[in-house]
Design a protein around this motif. Structure first.
Motif, PDB file in Angstrom:
ATOM      1  N   TYR A 104      13.701   3.910  16.774  1.00 20.83           N
ATOM      2  CA  TYR A 104      14.203   3.037  17.835  1.00 20.83           C
ATOM      3  C   TYR A 104      13.165   2.007  18.210  1.00 20.83           C
ATOM      4  N   LEU A 105      11.937   2.499  18.395  1.00 18.32           N
ATOM      5  CA  LEU A 105      10.888   1.606  18.872  1.00 18.32           C
ATOM      6  C   LEU A 105      10.557   0.545  17.834  1.00 18.32           C
ATOM      7  N   LEU A 106      10.549   0.927  16.566  1.00 22.59           N
ATOM      8  CA  LEU A 106      10.244  -0.058  15.524  1.00 22.59           C
ATOM      9  C   LEU A 106      11.325  -1.127  15.449  1.00 22.59           C
ATOM     10  N   ARG A 107      12.574  -0.691  15.551  1.00 20.71           N
ATOM     11  CA  ARG A 107      13.670  -1.670  15.529  1.00 20.71           C
ATOM     12  C   ARG A 107      13.583  -2.593  16.733  1.00 20.71           C
ATOM     13  N   PHE A 108      13.266  -1.990  17.876  1.00 17.16           N
ATOM     14  CA  PHE A 108      13.196  -2.764  19.114  1.00 17.16           C
ATOM     15  C   PHE A 108      12.032  -3.753  19.066  1.00 17.16           C
ATOM     16  N   LYS A 109      10.897  -3.299  18.505  1.00 18.67           N
ATOM     17  CA  LYS A 109       9.704  -4.140  18.512  1.00 18.67           C
ATOM     18  C   LYS A 109       9.727  -5.198  17.421  1.00 18.67           C
ATOM     19  N   LEU A 148       2.707 -12.382  20.477  1.00 17.08           N
ATOM     20  CA  LEU A 148       3.941 -12.789  21.150  1.00 17.08           C
ATOM     21  C   LEU A 148       4.654 -13.864  20.323  1.00 17.08           C
ATOM     22  N   LEU A 149       3.888 -14.773  19.740  1.00 15.50           N
ATOM     23  CA  LEU A 149       4.481 -15.821  18.907  1.00 15.50           C
ATOM     24  C   LEU A 149       5.128 -15.221  17.665  1.00 15.50           C
ATOM     25  N   MET A 150       4.460 -14.220  17.098  1.00 18.78           N
ATOM     26  CA  MET A 150       4.978 -13.583  15.887  1.00 18.78           C
ATOM     27  C   MET A 150       6.284 -12.862  16.161  1.00 18.78           C
ATOM     28  N   ARG A 151       6.318 -12.120  17.279  1.00 22.89           N
ATOM     29  CA  ARG A 151       7.509 -11.308  17.568  1.00 22.89           C
ATOM     30  C   ARG A 151       8.550 -12.058  18.370  1.00 22.89           C
ATOM     31  N   ARG A 152       8.130 -13.128  18.997  1.00 22.09           N
ATOM     32  CA  ARG A 152       8.986 -13.980  19.826  1.00 22.09           C
ATOM     33  C   ARG A 152       9.329 -13.346  21.181  1.00 22.09           C
ATOM     34  N   TYR A 153       9.150 -12.066  21.359  1.00 21.51           N
ATOM     35  CA  TYR A 153       9.409 -11.476  22.679  1.00 21.51           C
ATOM     36  C   TYR A 153       8.497 -10.287  22.882  1.00 21.51           C
ATOM     37  N   ASN A 154       8.188 -10.014  24.158  1.00 27.68           N
ATOM     38  CA  ASN A 154       7.447  -8.803  24.493  1.00 27.68           C
ATOM     39  C   ASN A 154       8.460  -7.743  24.885  1.00 27.68           C
ATOM     40  N   GLN A 155       8.560  -6.705  24.068  1.00 31.46           N
ATOM     41  CA  GLN A 155       9.584  -5.682  24.302  1.00 31.46           C
ATOM     42  C   GLN A 155       9.435  -5.042  25.685  1.00 31.46           C
ATOM     43  N   SER A 156       8.199  -4.869  26.151  1.00 31.59           N
ATOM     44  CA  SER A 156       7.983  -4.260  27.468  1.00 31.59           C
ATOM     45  C   SER A 156       8.413  -5.215  28.584  1.00 31.59           C
TER      46      SER A 156
END
Ligand code: ZN
Ligand code: ZN
Length: 256
Positions: A104-109, A148-156
């Motif tokens: 779940y966390l990997l998909r979310f992140k 943040l740029l790489m992922r585009r969002y901070n999951q937390s």
């Protein structure tokens, strides 16, 4: 008899919901299989998730029962917290960190599954139920800006915003900053982790003054509690900036 405006609204709403479901069938947060209800988890994945429940360490939320420590009850502290109190005041987690919750966390992140936010934030809401009554501020553990740029969002940050909507408690995403990029903590031991995150976080004093961080009871949001190195570093810096209390809620935690 004519149709009342409220009824029309309801009918239009229903039609729109059906339309959305047709376009985007809800998918299981674990395996990605199509499920029948929005934000649900398929039966196989649900069976593979280990939710944490009482009795817990009153401080760090270590689940005594899952760890085979049946004689310990509520209000007791685990061996780790007895040896040394963490810098944070308390921690709770929804799930045991294992193969099931890791998916779940990997998909979310990394998997752009931001649609999992409502599901995960519902779990966090329950895990932190003792915290909401007297909390003043929700703060996500920040990512470094390059990450943040790489992922585009901070999951937390997504979870913090969702929890803020559900509880009515304010959240702030930039008062706590990551000053430098840390190596991935996976594979590092407790003391290396502590060294790696030392000085990695800072508080923006101007924002802190504006939102009233001094004297505030903070709820910190992160994805996983491993050794507590990150949570402790954040709690220390927030308290140095005047926070009265820092409690942590994570989606999952390691249970050894
Ligand atoms: Zn599934
Ligand atoms: Zn503990």
């Amino acid at each position: 008899m004519g149709i009342l405006p409220a009824q029309i609204g309801r009918i239009v709403g229903n039609v729109m919901q059906i339309g959305l479901r047709t376009v985007l069938p809800p998918r299981c947060g674990g395996c990605g299989a199509i499920t029948d209800t929005v934000h649900a988890v398929c039966a196989d994945c649900w069976a593979g998730l280990r939710f944490i429940s009482d009795p817990l360490c009153a401080c760090c939320g270590y689940p005594f029962e899952l760890a085979g420590d049946d004689d310990a009850g509520d209000g007791f502290l685990c061996g780790e917290c007895l040896r040394k109190s963490p810098a944070f005041d308390a921690a709770r987690a929804a799930l045991v960190y294992d193969n099931g919750s890791r998916d779940y966390l990997l998909r979310f992140k990394h998997g752009d599954r931001t649609d999992l936010t409502p599901l995960l934030s519902r779990w966090l809401l329950l895990a932190g139920q003792d915290f909401w009554g007297d909390a003043d501020l929700i703060i996500p553990v920040p990512l470094h800006r390059t990450r943040l740029l790489m992922r585009r969002y901070n999951q937390s940050g997504l979870l913090a915003a969702s929890l803020s909507r559900q509880t009515g408690i304010a959240w702030h995403g930039t008062v706590l900053r990551r000053l430098r990029k840390t190596r991935s903590l996976g594979g590092l031991g407790p003391s290396s982790r502590k060294r790696e995150v030392g000085g990695a976080f800072g508080v923006d004093d101007r924002i802190a003054a504006r939102i009233g961080l001094a004297g505030a009871r903070v709820v910190l949001i992160d994805d996983v509690l491993t050794t507590g190195a990150t949570a402790n570093a954040c709690a220390r810096i927030l308290k140095r900036a005047g926070a009265m209390q820092v409690r942590l809620i994570t989606v999952a935690r390691v249970v050894r």
